[in-house]
Write a protein that holds these residues in place. Structure first.
Motif, short mmCIF file in Angstrom:
data_model
loop_
_atom_site.label_atom_id
_atom_site.label_comp_id
_atom_site.label_asym_id
_atom_site.label_seq_id
_atom_site.Cartn_x
_atom_site.Cartn_y
_atom_site.Cartn_z
N SER A 1 52.48 68.16 97.44
CA SER A 1 51.50 68.67 98.41
C SER A 1 50.13 68.86 97.76
CB SER A 1 51.99 70.01 98.99
OG SER A 1 53.23 69.86 99.64
N VAL A 2 50.10 69.37 96.54
CA VAL A 2 48.83 69.56 95.83
C VAL A 2 48.17 68.22 95.56
CG1 VAL A 2 47.83 70.29 93.63
CG2 VAL A 2 49.45 71.77 94.80
N SER A 3 48.95 67.22 95.16
CA SER A 3 48.39 65.88 94.90
C SER A 3 47.80 65.28 96.16
CB SER A 3 49.49 64.96 94.34
OG SER A 3 50.02 65.48 93.14
N LEU A 4 48.49 65.45 97.29
CA LEU A 4 47.97 64.95 98.56
C LEU A 4 46.67 65.64 98.93
CD1 LEU A 4 48.22 63.34 101.19
CD2 LEU A 4 49.65 65.19 102.10
N CYS A 5 46.60 66.95 98.73
CA CYS A 5 45.38 67.70 99.07
C CYS A 5 44.22 67.30 98.17
CB CYS A 5 45.64 69.20 98.97
SG CYS A 5 46.77 69.83 100.23
#
Length: 390
Positions: A40-44
């Motif tokens: 999720s952090v990578s996507l954000c």
């Protein structure tokens, strides 16, 4: 008797079909949760980089094409309410995504739902007004201040984010996070992209108008900390989220805050009379009215992409990390602007190359802190399991 048998049957079915979290061991569940968090952090981060790049490219295109340099001083600095509105107006496109993303199992034990709803409403209204103020001040600051002044003042937003998050969110700093903040400020100061709408030398204002950027930085930092506070203390405790952090919360926050901010900007647009100048602005656009409308639509969509990514980082990590990532994208954005536009004396110089190299160091310092925290949680869980077995 029938009700008792039915309840027993329901209990039997629930025990036969437990939740996925109940099937996995605590250690395996934590590992899975951490992996999902990293994804999720990578996507954000990708959304922030994409949004930052598109916003700066389209802003430069807009101000290069609107013949602003041929206007007199009064006309040159109009249209800021429109730019503020564009930053928030595309939120309806997020509503279908809000219903597509799954919601967690509701927490029926949540108390004081009316009080939480009132606090949530108050949070959205205050954040919406704050975001509208930041959007207006940001649009004004970029037009009144030259490149150097705007960049230096904007760099203070990370300092204010660190100060506010210490007071509001009780954020704990490590030496690696402090190092990341210092590197990020240097990266932003020396690696920020040029802007086609900045004033000429004889039109620069070093009075209160130029320092509107300072107020915009304070408003931006405060909004990040309040968003984090809203996630941790209000939104996550509502019945519909059941004490779980999910991406659906990001969409709800962005939709509600952008709605309030759009209303404020619309009122400002009509109260200031800027709505009467829209037709004239579209006629003055070099590429024509169609490109004028398309550039505004593209800007509106790009701002939403950026905002969703930024708020996602606030949810999954912190407001400080969101600001660090946002400011660390500046060297890459500057590279895209240099490749796309031919501004006078603008090139990807050695200082910018240096900031591009320093970006992984700034982000890596923060990621190292996150890795250590995740590892500490795993060790504590392992020790707890061993104590139980003994």
């Amino acid at each position: 008797m029938e009700m008792t048998e039915a309840s027993k049957q329901t209990t039997t079915e629930e025990s036969a079909n437990p939740e996925p979290d109940q099937i996995l061991s605590p250690r395996r569940s934590l590992e899975l949760k951490q992996k999902k968090s990293w994804i999720s952090v990578s996507l954000c981060i990708f959304l922030v980089l994409l949004g930052d790049s598109l916003v700066m490219l389209l802003l430069n295109f807009f101000y290069v094409q609107d013949n602003r340099e041929e206007s007199d001083q009064d006309l040159q600095y109009q249209g800021t309410w429109l730019q503020a509105l564009v930053q928030n107006a595309a939120f309806p496109l997020l509503i279908p995504l809000f219903f597509i993303f799954p919601s967690p199992k509701q927490n029926q034990e949540t108390n004081n739902t009316r009080f939480l709803s009132f606090r949530l409403l108050l949070l959205y209204i205050s954040l919406g007004v704050l975001v509208a103020a930041h959007s207006k001040l940001f649009a004004l600051g970029k037009l009144y201040a030259n490149y150097g002044v705007f960049t230096l003042i904007s760099a203070t937003q990370l300092i204010f984010t660190a100060i506010f998050t210490t007071i509001i969110n009780r954020f704990k700093f490590t030496r690696w996070i402090i190092l990341s903040i210092i590197l990020t400020i240097l990266i932003y100061v020396f690696g920020s992209p040029e802007f086609g709408g900045e004033p000429d030398e004889n039109e620069e204002f070093y009075s209160i108008q130029a320092w509107l950027t300072f107020a915009a930085s304070v408003a931006f930092a405060l909004s990040l900390c309040l968003i984090q506070l809203g996630f941790e203390k209000v939104l996550v405790k509502t019945k519909r989220y059941g004490n779980k952090k999910v991406f659906r919360m990001v969409l709800e926050m962005q939709i509600c805050v952008s709605f309030v901010a759009s209303v404020v900007c619309l009122v400002g647009l009509f109260a200031s009379g800027e709505n009467k100048e829209l037709q004239g602005d579209s006629h003055n656009f070099k590429k024509g009215e169609m490109y004028y409308v398309l550039s505004l639509i593209g800007l509106a969509l790009s701002w939403q992409v950026w905002a969703v990514g930024l708020i996602g980082l606030v949810l999954y990590v912190s407001g400080v990390f969101g600001d660090v990532v946002h400011m660390c994208t500046s060297p890459l954005v500057a590279l895209f602007v240099v490749l796309a536009f031919d501004f006078m004396d603008d090139e990807f110089s050695w200082p910018r190359i240096g900031t591009l190299i320093a970006t992984p160091l700034a982000l890596g310092s923060y990621f190292y802190t996150l890795h250590k925290r995740n590892k500490k949680k795993m060790v504590e869980l392992y020790q707890t399991e061993n104590n139980i077995e003994v």
